[in-house]
Design an enzyme around this catalytic site. Sequence first.
Site, mmCIF file in Angstrom:
data_model
loop_
_atom_site.group_PDB
_atom_site.id
_atom_site.type_symbol
_atom_site.label_atom_id
_atom_site.label_comp_id
_atom_site.label_asym_id
_atom_site.label_seq_id
_atom_site.Cartn_x
_atom_site.Cartn_y
_atom_site.Cartn_z
ATOM 1 N N CYS A 84 -43.782 53.623 6.942
ATOM 2 C CA CYS A 84 -43.813 54.973 6.388
ATOM 3 C C CYS A 84 -44.944 55.737 7.082
ATOM 4 O O CYS A 84 -46.078 55.257 7.131
ATOM 5 C CB CYS A 84 -44.063 54.914 4.881
ATOM 6 N N ASP A 86 -41.088 50.045 5.609
ATOM 7 C CA ASP A 86 -39.780 50.488 5.136
ATOM 8 C C ASP A 86 -38.752 49.511 5.694
ATOM 9 O O ASP A 86 -38.826 49.130 6.862
ATOM 10 C CB ASP A 86 -39.453 51.902 5.640
ATOM 11 N N VAL A 116 -23.407 47.582 24.760
ATOM 12 C CA VAL A 116 -24.800 47.170 24.622
ATOM 13 C C VAL A 116 -24.885 45.648 24.554
ATOM 14 O O VAL A 116 -24.072 44.980 23.908
ATOM 15 C CB VAL A 116 -25.480 47.820 23.389
ATOM 16 N N GLU A 117 -25.860 45.101 25.262
ATOM 17 C CA GLU A 117 -26.128 43.665 25.237
ATOM 18 C C GLU A 117 -26.942 43.380 23.985
ATOM 19 O O GLU A 117 -27.940 44.054 23.713
ATOM 20 C CB GLU A 117 -26.888 43.270 26.516
ATOM 21 N N LEU A 118 -26.515 42.397 23.176
ATOM 22 C CA LEU A 118 -27.057 42.219 21.836
ATOM 23 C C LEU A 118 -28.515 41.766 21.792
ATOM 24 O O LEU A 118 -29.273 42.200 20.924
ATOM 25 C CB LEU A 118 -26.178 41.264 21.032
ATOM 26 N N HIS A 137 -37.344 58.315 8.037
ATOM 27 C CA HIS A 137 -35.998 57.728 8.106
ATOM 28 C C HIS A 137 -35.060 58.557 8.969
ATOM 29 O O HIS A 137 -34.317 58.016 9.797
ATOM 30 C CB HIS A 137 -35.401 57.600 6.703
ATOM 31 N N GLU A 138 -35.079 59.870 8.770
ATOM 32 C CA GLU A 138 -34.173 60.759 9.507
ATOM 33 C C GLU A 138 -34.492 60.730 11.003
ATOM 34 O O GLU A 138 -33.579 60.720 11.841
ATOM 35 C CB GLU A 138 -34.305 62.192 8.976
#
Length: 129
Positions: A34, A41, A56-58, A75-76
Site C-alpha cells: 500500500c 496488499d 508470454v513465457e510463464l 490497485h488501479e
Amino acid sequence: MPSAPSQSLETFPNPQPERDYTIRIRVPEFTCLCPKTGQPDFAELTLEYVPEQRCVELKSLKLYIWSYRDQGVFHEAVTNRILDDLVEALAPRFMRLTAKFNVRGGIYTTVVAEHRAAGWQPPVQVSLP
C-alpha cells in the site's frame, strides 16, 4: 542459483497464429505494498488473452509479478501497468487483466483492465442444440 524478481517479460511464437483462442493464467499470490501505509496488499490476478504472434513465457511472468512485491502502488495503477507491459510485450488481439484484492478495512477491490487490438472483434458465439 535462486531466481530473482525481474521486470523482463519473455515471449515465444504463437503455435497457432491463424486461430483465435484464449489463454487464461491465474496468479493466486500477487503482492504489492500500500503506498499510504506500506502494508502488504494481496490479490489474485487472472490474465485472459487472445494471442497474435507471441505468447508470454510463464517463468518470466512469475518473476515479473514477483517484482511488485516491494513496490508501493495503488490497485488501479498496478493493474493498468501490468496490462500495459504485457500488451507491449505481446501485442495481443485481446487482453483482460482482473485483479481481485483481498479485504482491507472491510473493503474488497476488483480492478478489470482491457485491451483490444484495432479492428479485432471476438468471434460470434454459436449455440449448439
